[in-house]
Design a protein around this motif. Structure first.
Motif, mmCIF file in Angstrom:
data_model
loop_
_atom_site.group_PDB
_atom_site.id
_atom_site.type_symbol
_atom_site.label_atom_id
_atom_site.label_comp_id
_atom_site.label_asym_id
_atom_site.label_seq_id
_atom_site.Cartn_x
_atom_site.Cartn_y
_atom_site.Cartn_z
ATOM 1 N N SER A 103 30.915 -21.808 -51.273
ATOM 2 C CA SER A 103 30.027 -21.820 -52.435
ATOM 3 C C SER A 103 30.655 -21.141 -53.649
ATOM 4 C CB SER A 103 28.704 -21.128 -52.098
ATOM 5 O OG SER A 103 28.924 -19.805 -51.644
ATOM 6 N N ARG A 104 31.804 -20.521 -53.476
ATOM 7 C CA ARG A 104 32.518 -19.874 -54.579
ATOM 8 C C ARG A 104 33.975 -19.693 -54.189
ATOM 9 N NH1 ARG A 104 29.405 -14.467 -54.986
ATOM 10 N NH2 ARG A 104 27.735 -15.847 -54.330
ATOM 11 N N ASP A 105 34.801 -19.486 -55.176
ATOM 12 C CA ASP A 105 36.229 -19.274 -54.945
ATOM 13 C C ASP A 105 36.506 -17.779 -54.799
ATOM 14 O OD1 ASP A 105 36.699 -21.994 -55.168
ATOM 15 O OD2 ASP A 105 37.007 -21.870 -57.347
ATOM 16 N N SER A 137 26.793 -18.113 -58.769
ATOM 17 C CA SER A 137 25.550 -17.464 -58.371
ATOM 18 C C SER A 137 25.849 -16.241 -57.532
ATOM 19 C CB SER A 137 24.694 -18.434 -57.562
ATOM 20 O OG SER A 137 23.573 -17.778 -57.037
ATOM 21 N N SER A 138 25.179 -15.129 -57.840
ATOM 22 C CA SER A 138 25.432 -13.848 -57.169
ATOM 23 C C SER A 138 24.375 -13.511 -56.152
ATOM 24 C CB SER A 138 25.490 -12.728 -58.218
ATOM 25 O OG SER A 138 24.264 -12.687 -58.927
ATOM 26 N N HIS A 139 23.686 -14.515 -55.596
ATOM 27 C CA HIS A 139 22.582 -14.250 -54.682
ATOM 28 C C HIS A 139 23.042 -13.652 -53.368
ATOM 29 C CE1 HIS A 139 20.654 -16.442 -57.721
ATOM 30 N NE2 HIS A 139 19.562 -16.779 -57.051
ATOM 31 N N LEU A 144 30.274 -13.253 -42.940
ATOM 32 C CA LEU A 144 30.305 -12.248 -43.995
ATOM 33 C C LEU A 144 31.730 -11.730 -44.113
ATOM 34 C CD1 LEU A 144 27.038 -10.245 -43.133
ATOM 35 C CD2 LEU A 144 27.301 -12.235 -44.600
ATOM 36 N N LEU A 145 32.360 -12.008 -45.235
ATOM 37 C CA LEU A 145 33.744 -11.610 -45.462
ATOM 38 C C LEU A 145 33.770 -10.334 -46.286
ATOM 39 C CD1 LEU A 145 35.385 -15.058 -46.297
ATOM 40 C CD2 LEU A 145 35.210 -13.913 -44.082
ATOM 41 N N MET A 164 33.622 -5.541 -51.607
ATOM 42 C CA MET A 164 32.493 -6.458 -51.703
ATOM 43 C C MET A 164 32.362 -7.215 -50.386
ATOM 44 S SD MET A 164 33.033 -8.146 -55.469
ATOM 45 C CE MET A 164 34.591 -8.871 -54.949
ATOM 46 N N THR A 165 31.167 -7.740 -50.151
ATOM 47 C CA THR A 165 30.915 -8.592 -48.994
ATOM 48 C C THR A 165 30.276 -9.883 -49.473
ATOM 49 O OG1 THR A 165 30.609 -6.681 -47.539
ATOM 50 C CG2 THR A 165 29.786 -8.789 -46.760
ATOM 51 N N TRP A 166 30.933 -10.992 -49.210
ATOM 52 C CA TRP A 166 30.433 -12.308 -49.611
ATOM 53 C C TRP A 166 30.021 -13.084 -48.366
ATOM 54 C CZ3 TRP A 166 33.919 -14.607 -54.043
ATOM 55 C CH2 TRP A 166 33.788 -13.793 -55.172
ATOM 56 N N GLU A 167 28.985 -13.865 -48.521
ATOM 57 C CA GLU A 167 28.415 -14.613 -47.407
ATOM 58 C C GLU A 167 28.628 -16.110 -47.609
ATOM 59 O OE1 GLU A 167 24.130 -15.105 -45.082
ATOM 60 O OE2 GLU A 167 24.291 -13.897 -46.910
ATOM 61 N N PHE A 168 29.101 -16.785 -46.553
ATOM 62 C CA PHE A 168 29.317 -18.227 -46.573
ATOM 63 C C PHE A 168 28.731 -18.830 -45.296
ATOM 64 C CE2 PHE A 168 32.805 -16.274 -48.909
ATOM 65 C CZ PHE A 168 32.780 -16.965 -50.108
#
Length: 421
Positions: free
Chosen positions: A155-157, A413-415, A179-180, A4-8
């Motif tokens: 914004s999320r853990d 939130s999964s935006h 982007l992690l 997965m790629t999460w954005e912060f």
């Protein structure tokens, strides 16, 4: 293996912003120099011997090999010893820039994209750290090579079972983001076909129509801010290139475009969750929206974001919500009766499907969605050799594993969640 790629959003200091901009400048110079080498080699093989240009001609040895990634990466190592500016930037970061150029060049050779272009200061917007430091996450922020500890708006853990493989720093109109790329060493089975199936037909008059009779009007994301963009771009004509006023105006224009894109993505996610609430299996046409984007309705096609919705957002939401997702053959879905299967020929101006064989009268898009749903179920039956009305569920251990992984995701939130790559 789950990727997965999460954005912060980052909150860098003034010194860190200057370092990010300097790094982007060095990556841009490496990209442009490497691209110039490839173009020079290509142009030196174009002109015949008896038709050389009178203005300028490329003269390279006939036995000189093509400067691919391996040769350019080796030359970069030698150049770092002579150019101090290259030595001040992470070596793996510059190698990733050359690798991205290699991917873009191969895509052009396969006619999947256009020829890579030279980048100015505004076009080079990101760089990647392919390897992260140990324990890079804390409550204060994230530790990035060459930048040190950078404050982050968490914004999320991040789940404990996920490892951070790499990080990409991106410059946007609203600030800097990271982007992690997360990786979990688990095996999650694919969602099986089960429950109530639904076919989806996408278009421009209606964004989508389902086999259950739901029709969603296409929202105009671009129209509300079109007038504002016109005024800003009209003022841009009077600004001198390279001036501070022109730079500020370009920043305003970029923020308007980002607001349009964020609004579109937010609406797509909400609609995807609404569809998953109404069905247990979704079938969509396997369309190439790039062809639609090249027609006279290309502006409306790009504004709707049909490709982003059907190829990225909807599959991810279905996987996260345990909803089966599949694509079907799109040929002739609107030219077939959903009740008897007879051929019902009609052009685009006819919006009602009227079958002369069985007398069925339905809206064109809903009839096409019902055909898509039937084809999807028929494809599963032919592939598996089982009745599609049967329900197949995960066993208890698989279900517990999946709930453990996505437990930290579903409550947030999964935006900004998307599949890596």
């Amino acid at each position: 293996m789950l990727n997965m790629t999460w954005e912060f959003k980052l909150k860098p200091t003034v010194e860190q912003v200057a370092e990010i901009e300097r790094t982007l400048s060095v990556c841009r110079k490496v990209w442009n120099y490497a691209l110039a080498e490839r173009k020079d080699w290509l142009n030196s093989r174009k002109s015949p011997v008896n038709a050389c240009s009178l203005h300028r001609e490329y003269i390279l040895p006939a036995d000189q090999p093509f400067p691919n990634y391996v040769k350019q990466a080796k030359a970069l190592t030698q150049a770092k010893q002579q150019i101090p500016e290259l030595k001040s930037v992470n070596a793996q970061m510059l190698q990733q820039t050359l690798r991205q150029l290699e991917v873009a060049w191969e895509a052009w050779l396969l006619k999947r994209a256009g020829l890579p272009r030279f980048k100015n200061q505004a076009r080079m917007r990101s760089f990647v750290f392919p390897q992260m430091l140990r324990n890079p996450i804390s409550d204060q922020g994230i530790k990035l090579p060459q930048l040190g500890w950078v404050k982050v708006r968490w914004s999320r853990d991040i789940p404990d079972i996920c490892l951070i493989k790499q990080a990409r720093v991106v410059r946007k109109a609203s600030g800097y983001f990271v982007l992690l790329s997360l990786q979990a060493d688990v095996d999650i089975p694919e969602v099986p076909f089960q429950g109530h199936p639904t076919g989806i037909d996408v278009g421009l008059e209606y964004f989508l129509s389902t086999s259950d009779g739901l029709q969603v009007k296409r929202p105009r994301f671009f129209n509300p801010l079109h007038r504002k963009l016109q005024l800003l771009q009209r003022r841009l004509k009077t600004k001198q290139k390279g001036s501070a006023n022109r730079s500020k105006l370009l920043q305003k224009i970029a923020r308007v475009h980002q607001r349009i894109a964020d609004t579109r993505k937010d609406w797509h996610f909400k609609l995807a969750h609404q569809l998953c609430d109404r069905a247990d299996a979704l079938f969509v046409e396997d369309l190439d929206f790039r062809i639609m984007a090249k027609g006279m309705l290309g502006k409306h096609t790009l504004d709707a974001g049909l490709g982003q919705f059907t190829n990225q957002i909807l599959p991810w939401v279905c996987f996260k919500r345990d909803v089966y997702y599949a694509k079907v053959d799109p040929r002739g879905t609107s030219q077939e009766c959903p009740d008897c299967g007879a051929e019902v020929k009609k052009d685009l101006s006819v919006r009602i499907s009227h079958c002369l064989e069985c007398g069925s009268i339905k809206p064109r898009d809903i009839a096409a969605a019902q055909v898509i749903c039937t084809r999807g179920q028929r494809g599963i039956e032919n592939a598996c050799g089982v009745e599609v009305t049967g329900s197949s569920v995960l066993n208890s251990s698989q279900l517990a594993l999946k709930q453990e992984i996505f437990g930290a995701i579903r409550g947030i939130s999964s935006h900004t969640v998307r599949l890596a790559g």
